[in-house]
Design a protein around this motif. Structure first.
Motif, short mmCIF file in Angstrom:
data_model
loop_
_atom_site.label_atom_id
_atom_site.label_comp_id
_atom_site.label_asym_id
_atom_site.label_seq_id
_atom_site.Cartn_x
_atom_site.Cartn_y
_atom_site.Cartn_z
N PRO A 135 0.82 -1.21 0.00
CA PRO A 135 0.00 0.00 0.00
C PRO A 135 0.86 1.27 0.00
CG PRO A 135 -0.80 -1.57 1.63
CD PRO A 135 0.52 -2.08 1.15
N CYS A 136 0.42 2.27 -0.75
CA CYS A 136 1.13 3.54 -0.77
C CYS A 136 0.25 4.68 -0.27
CB CYS A 136 1.65 3.84 -2.17
SG CYS A 136 0.39 3.89 -3.44
N GLU A 137 -1.00 4.33 0.13
CA GLU A 137 -1.90 5.33 0.68
C GLU A 137 -2.95 4.62 1.53
OE1 GLU A 137 -4.90 5.58 -3.18
OE2 GLU A 137 -3.54 7.23 -2.75
N GLY A 138 -3.69 5.40 2.31
CA GLY A 138 -4.73 4.82 3.13
C GLY A 138 -5.84 4.20 2.29
N GLY A 139 -6.51 3.18 2.85
CA GLY A 139 -7.58 2.52 2.11
C GLY A 139 -7.77 1.10 2.60
N LYS A 140 -8.61 0.34 1.89
CA LYS A 140 -8.84 -1.06 2.21
C LYS A 140 -8.17 -1.93 1.16
CE LYS A 140 -13.26 -0.31 4.55
NZ LYS A 140 -14.70 -0.66 4.60
N TYR A 141 -7.52 -2.99 1.61
CA TYR A 141 -6.79 -3.87 0.71
C TYR A 141 -7.14 -5.32 1.03
CZ TYR A 141 -4.11 0.38 -0.11
OH TYR A 141 -3.75 1.66 -0.41
#
Length: 298
Positions: free
Chosen positions: A22-28
């Protein structure tokens, strides 16, 4: 029989495998998940045992399910835990690890605040029984106490000089060999240049200093001259634990009387082979597998 003690932390690694980090906030969404024991000294202990040494892990775990699982896994992999202290009503340490498709990873470690730092209880252990005492920097008091006791008995000391919030100059001074990670060496020395960094570290100890640089290999000083062992090229699946495995293999080399380039080459090969399988321990080779691999590079 080679006899090695590994002093430090044991951690439950929870590994999440993704295509990209991941390179930014969020859901993965992970495409694979594993739970396996980790921790610098504990994984080094597993590597040394796989390579044929008689190994004791000396550390602390909580009396929770995680702690019991960590000890059971170490025992199943041939590591003695007779000197490991289980702390009542305490949580064990753990890490969340994100691994991408190229084997690179992000590690978020949670060192349990429930595990007492005090290491006075190590005085009851006879350190003369080992050929090499390896320790990480995550349990500072334990390493300081273990190295002091080991040196009193004339036992070789090996420090895993990884990054830590605490200053480690006092631990370096107690070490016969210090294998730094590149970030650990930069933090200690305040230098970016490898040769200058190693020379600063060398000034703190009468021992030998080295630095591992992942796929770029390992550098060290021989009579103030910078020497380099290139990294072995393998198909990388997961680099988790590679440095820990290097330290365990290097401890075995020292216990066998190997030194310098020969010892570094052996440890580099073991660490490279580990990276060909997921997790921090599954890919650790035995001595025959390592020799077979090294024969390809004669």
């Amino acid at each position: 029989m080679m006899r090695i003690a590994c002093v430090g932390i044991a951690v439950m690694d929870r590994l999440y495998y993704l295509g990209d980090l991941p390179c930014e906030g969020g859901k993965y969404v992970a495409n694979q998940y594993r739970e396996v024991g980790g921790g610098p000294a504990a994984t080094a202990a597993v590597a040394a045992a796989k390579l044929g040494a008689e190994v004791d892990f000396i550390g602390r775990v909580g009396d929770d399910d995680t702690g019991h699982s960590l000890l059971q896994e170490l025992a199943s992999l041939g590591v003695n835990t007779r000197y490991t202290r289980t702390v009542a009503n305490a949580r064990s340490s753990q890490s969340a690890i994100l691994v991408d498709g190229q084997g690179e990873r992000i590690i978020v470690n949670y060192p349990s605040p429930d595990l007492p730092a005090d290491a006075a209880w190590l005085e009851a252990i006879d350190f003369s029984q080992w050929d090499v005492v390896l320790a990480d920097v995550r349990w500072h008091e334990g390493t300081q106490q273990a190295f002091t006791l080991a040196r009193e008995k004339g036992v070789t000391t090996l420090l895993d000089g990884d990054t830590t919030p605490q200053a480690i100059a006092d631990l370096v001074s107690l070490s016969d060999h210090v294998v730094f990670s590149a970030p650990g060496l930069r933090r200690l020395s305040g230098e970016q240049d490898i040769a200058a960094s190693l020379k600063k570290a060398q000034a703190l100890t009468n021992g030998q200093v080295y630095v591992t640089q992942g796929s770029d290999g390992c550098c060290w000083l021989e009579e103030a001259r910078l020497v380099h062992q290139p990294g072995f090229k393998v198909e990388v699946v997961d680099t988790t634990g590679a440095g820990d495995v290097f330290h365990g293999a290097f401890a075995v080399s020292l216990a066998r009387g190997m030194a310098g380039a020969e010892a570094i080459r052996f440890a580099s090969a073991v660490a490279a082979l580990k990276c060909t399988r997921p997790g921090g321990r599954a890919g650790i080779p035995d001595c025959d597998q390592t020799r077979s691999f090294l024969s390809l590079f004669v």
